[in-house]
Design an enzyme around this catalytic site. Sequence first.
Site, mmCIF file in Angstrom:
data_model
loop_
_atom_site.group_PDB
_atom_site.id
_atom_site.type_symbol
_atom_site.label_atom_id
_atom_site.label_comp_id
_atom_site.label_asym_id
_atom_site.label_seq_id
_atom_site.Cartn_x
_atom_site.Cartn_y
_atom_site.Cartn_z
ATOM 1 N N GLU A 195 0.896 -1.277 0.168
ATOM 2 C CA GLU A 195 0.235 0.036 0.313
ATOM 3 C C GLU A 195 1.095 1.135 -0.316
ATOM 4 O OE1 GLU A 195 -3.349 -0.138 -0.253
ATOM 5 O OE2 GLU A 195 -4.033 -1.548 -0.417
ATOM 6 N N CYS A 196 0.401 2.377 -0.832
ATOM 7 C CA CYS A 196 1.299 3.577 -0.691
ATOM 8 C C CYS A 196 0.764 4.339 0.398
ATOM 9 C CB CYS A 196 0.304 4.593 -2.385
ATOM 10 S SG CYS A 196 -0.828 4.911 -2.002
ATOM 11 N N GLY A 197 -0.105 4.113 1.266
ATOM 12 C CA GLY A 197 -0.353 5.193 2.651
ATOM 13 C C GLY A 197 -1.372 5.795 2.072
#
Length: 310
Positions: A245-247
Amino acid sequence: MSAPVASTSTAIPAFDASTLSQVNADLAEATPQEIIEWAVDHVPGLYQTTAFGLTGLAATSMVSTLSKRRKQPHLVPLIFLDTTYHFAETLDLAHAVERKYNAPLHIFAPMGVSNAREFEAKYGERLWDEDEDTYDYLVKVEPARRAYETLGVKAVITGRRRSQGADRAALQPVEVDSTGLVKVNPLCRWGFQDVKDYIDMAGVPYNPLLDQGYKSVGDWHSTVKPKDGEGERSGRWASNKTKTECGLHKDYFAMKRAFEKKQREADRAAADKARGDDEVGESSVDMSKAEAQEAKEDLTASFSDLRLGA
C-alpha cells in the site's frame, strides 16, 4: 460549474459498527453497479479517488452509465493525486477520461510544488528510495487529506479488490477508516480478468502501458512489469517487494505523526548545526518539555482531523 454531490434524502446518518455490518450484509451479493447506486443514494459527500487503474476506470464507467440513466451530470466527481512522477500515459489518460465521461476532475499535487524538479529541490532527488514513508505522506497522504478538506469529502469510491491480495484480501463493500472517511469498494469481489472483460465490453479507455505488460501502474520510478507467476500488484514498487500500500489506505494519524516527528527532528538538527553543536541532540532545548509539546500537538491534530469524518 459546481461539482455534483450524492443525494442526501435517504442518507445513512452514521456508520457505527452495527450499521456497517448490516450494510455489508445487505450488499453481500450486490453487483458493482448496485453497490455504486447504493452509495450514490445513501452516502453524502461522495467522490471517487483514482489513479486511473483498470478497476477505477470500470467504476467511473459504471457511474457514467448510472448518471445517463438518471439524465444527470456525472454523479461522482473524481480526485486524482498528481505525485509529479506519473507516466505521461497516465496523465494523458486522466484527461481523456475527464472528456469522455464529462466527469469533474480535481487534481491535487504535493504541497508547494507543481513538478518533479520543484519536489526534488525541496525534498531531495530520490526520496522514494531514502524514506518511503515520508515520500508516501508527501505525495499521496497529505494531498488526499487536503483534497478531502477542500472539497468536503465524506466518502470515496476506491478501486481496491480482494484479488489484489495482501491487506485487501478481506475487503468489504463498505468500510470506515480511522478518520471517519467512508470507503466504498464496489468491485471488491471481482478478479483482474472480470475487470478487463468489462473494460473491453464497455469500451473504456485504459492506460496503454497495460498492453506492454504492466498490470498496476504507479510512479515511473517504482513501477515495473510483473514477472510470470507474480501477483497483479507485484510490479508496483520495484525496490520493495514487501510493500502493498502507498499510504492512502494505512492509518492516517500514524503516518501524520511519524512525518511531523521527523520534521521536528530535522528542525532540531538544523538548529544544533547553526549553533555549532558537535552532535545532534546537544542543544539547550529541554527535551522533556519538547516531548510533552509533541504529544500535545499530536493529540490536537488528531482531534482536528477527526472532524473530517463528522
